[in-house]
Design an enzyme around this catalytic site. Structure first.
Site, PDB file in Angstrom:
ATOM      1  N   HIS A 101       0.808  -1.225   0.000  1.00 43.74           N
ATOM      2  CA  HIS A 101       0.000   0.000   0.000  1.00 43.74           C
ATOM      3  C   HIS A 101       0.840   1.275   0.000  1.00 43.74           C
ATOM      4  CE1 HIS A 101      -4.438   1.057   1.079  1.00 43.74           C
ATOM      5  NE2 HIS A 101      -4.022   1.655  -0.006  1.00 43.74           N
ATOM      6  N   ASP A 128      -9.430  -0.295   4.292  1.00 40.64           N
ATOM      7  CA  ASP A 128      -8.268  -0.949   4.879  1.00 40.64           C
ATOM      8  C   ASP A 128      -8.599  -1.429   6.283  1.00 40.64           C
ATOM      9  OD1 ASP A 128      -5.508  -1.483   5.749  1.00 40.64           O
ATOM     10  OD2 ASP A 128      -4.866  -0.073   4.198  1.00 40.64           O
ATOM     11  N   HIS A 130      -6.287  -1.252   8.436  1.00 47.75           N
ATOM     12  CA  HIS A 130      -5.347  -0.446   9.210  1.00 47.75           C
ATOM     13  C   HIS A 130      -5.465   1.028   8.847  1.00 47.75           C
ATOM     14  CE1 HIS A 130      -3.705  -4.530   8.459  1.00 47.75           C
ATOM     15  NE2 HIS A 130      -3.518  -4.497   9.768  1.00 47.75           N
ATOM     16  N   ASP A 132      -2.885   3.237   8.465  1.00 47.01           N
ATOM     17  CA  ASP A 132      -1.823   3.649   7.546  1.00 47.01           C
ATOM     18  C   ASP A 132      -1.465   5.122   7.694  1.00 47.01           C
ATOM     19  OD1 ASP A 132      -1.845   1.059   6.660  1.00 47.01           O
ATOM     20  OD2 ASP A 132      -2.643   1.479   4.674  1.00 47.01           O
ATOM     21  N   HIS A 145       4.546   0.957   4.255  1.00 49.08           N
ATOM     22  CA  HIS A 145       3.146   0.713   3.872  1.00 49.08           C
ATOM     23  C   HIS A 145       2.187   1.057   5.001  1.00 49.08           C
ATOM     24  CE1 HIS A 145       2.438  -3.763   5.304  1.00 49.08           C
ATOM     25  NE2 HIS A 145       3.063  -3.061   6.203  1.00 49.08           N
ATOM     26  N   ASP A 232      -7.295  -1.837   0.043  1.00 54.13           N
ATOM     27  CA  ASP A 232      -6.383  -2.871   0.532  1.00 54.13           C
ATOM     28  C   ASP A 232      -7.213  -4.125   0.784  1.00 54.13           C
ATOM     29  OD1 ASP A 232      -4.796  -4.559   2.184  1.00 54.13           O
ATOM     30  OD2 ASP A 232      -3.691  -2.841   2.972  1.00 54.13           O
ATOM     31  N   ASP A 234      -6.818  -6.493   2.599  1.00 56.11           N
ATOM     32  CA  ASP A 234      -6.932  -6.943   3.993  1.00 56.11           C
ATOM     33  C   ASP A 234      -8.116  -6.295   4.710  1.00 56.11           C
ATOM     34  OD1 ASP A 234      -6.153  -4.445   5.125  1.00 56.11           O
ATOM     35  OD2 ASP A 234      -4.095  -5.088   5.461  1.00 56.11           O
ATOM     36  N   GLU A 277      -2.092  -5.009  -1.967  1.00 53.23           N
ATOM     37  CA  GLU A 277      -1.736  -5.974  -0.915  1.00 53.23           C
ATOM     38  C   GLU A 277      -2.204  -7.404  -1.200  1.00 53.23           C
ATOM     39  OE1 GLU A 277       0.341  -5.492   1.500  1.00 53.23           O
ATOM     40  OE2 GLU A 277       0.425  -3.335   1.902  1.00 53.23           O
TER      41      GLU A 277
END
Length: 305
Positions: A101, A128, A130, A132, A145, A232, A234, A277
């Protein structure tokens, strides 16, 4: 995508320098193998595959522990910024395949640069698990990332925040994070101080994806020329997207992920898309890459009926 825009350019970024695990560099080819281009052509889109951005070789040493592999990541993102900018100039919509990412520092900068020259702003929907939004000063790992949102807001390292042009690429009020469920203490603090809008999995659970998606689109499109979506994989639950470097239980379902992309398509505000990702080394039978391909199709107008 905006009404009337039927031209799409695919750009691969086979980079895993920003991540803690190797493997995301195989993401672009994995998504391509999931029949991405033929599927987009079946949507009556004019599709060109511009190949991959050249990624510098991995150095023997990562350099600063606070900014691991900064030099090659900076070079890759600068080149990606130029590539995405050129796609926009050609009247086409960029679809960027990752790769970790960190690449979004280049892709979003390319979109922002194009619209900034027209004296327009863009919005950003960041999907995402997360945040980030760590900076080199707050990151516990030094993995870049985990820092792209901070640099796109003009924070952190001056070189990384200056890709494309100096200063923020997006206004905090037009940045929306969706699907968040894994934050460290410093990231939580950075998010609260940044002014961005955050929809965690709690909001998705409580209000439903339809409500969250509508609010995200409204916020990101408010007084902007369009929305850059950076997805992303994830963000999706590992049960449907296990082939990624940092899976985290409790993510978006298959249908929640698609509904978000379908509503983005319906809004006709999409101006660029990242799908990142995907890590084939962690995948089984290319399932996560297939999901990534399907989500791109939904964002570009594929309908159930």
């Amino acid at each position: 995508m905006p009404a009337g825009v039927r031209k799409v350019s695919v750009v691969g970024v086979p980079m895993d320098l920003g991540a803690s695990k190797l493997g995301a560099s195989g993401g672009p080819d994995a998504i391509r193998r999931a029949e991405l281009v033929p599927a987009l052509e079946r949507l009556k889109l004019n599709v060109e595959d511009r190949g991959d951005v050249d990624i510098p070789d991995r150095p023997a040493k990562p350099g600063s522990p606070k900014l691991r592999f900064k030099a090659p990541i900076l070079k890759a993102c600068q080149d990606l910024c130029d590539e995405v900018y050129a796609v926009h100039k050609a009247g086409r919509l960029p679809v960027v395949l990752g790769g970790d990412h960190a690449l979004a520092m280049g892709s979003v900068a390319g979109t922002a640069k194009y619209y900034a020259q027209k004296k327009q702003n863009i919005g950003l929907i960041w999907v995402d698990a997360h945040g980030d939004i760590n900076t080199p000063a707050t990151s516990p790992s030094g993995n870049i990332h985990g820092m792209p949102v901070a640099h796109l807001l003009g924070l952190g390292d001056k070189d990384l925040s200056g890709i494309g042009y100096r200063g923020p690429k997006v206004k905090a009020r037009n940045v929306v994070l969706v699907g968040i469920r894994d934050l460290d203490v410093n990231e939580t603090k950075n998010l609260r101080e940044s002014g961005v809008t955050v929809f965690t999995m709690k909001e998705v659970d409580r209000y439903g994806m339809a409500w969250v998606a509508q609010k995200a689109i409204e916020q990101a499109s408010d007084h902007t020329a369009g929305i850059h979506v950076s997805f992303d994989v994830d963000a999706a639950d590992p049960s449907v997207a296990g082939g990624t470097g940092t899976p985290m239980r409790g993510g978006l379902t298959y249908r929640e992920s698609h509904l978000l992309m379908e509503m983005v398509a319906d809004s006709e505000t999409l101006c660029a898309l990242d799908m990142v990702e995907v890590n084939p080394l962690e995948d089984v039978h290319n399932q996560t890459a297939a999901l990534a391909s399907e989500l791109i199709q939904s964002a570009l107008g594929k309908r159930i009926f």
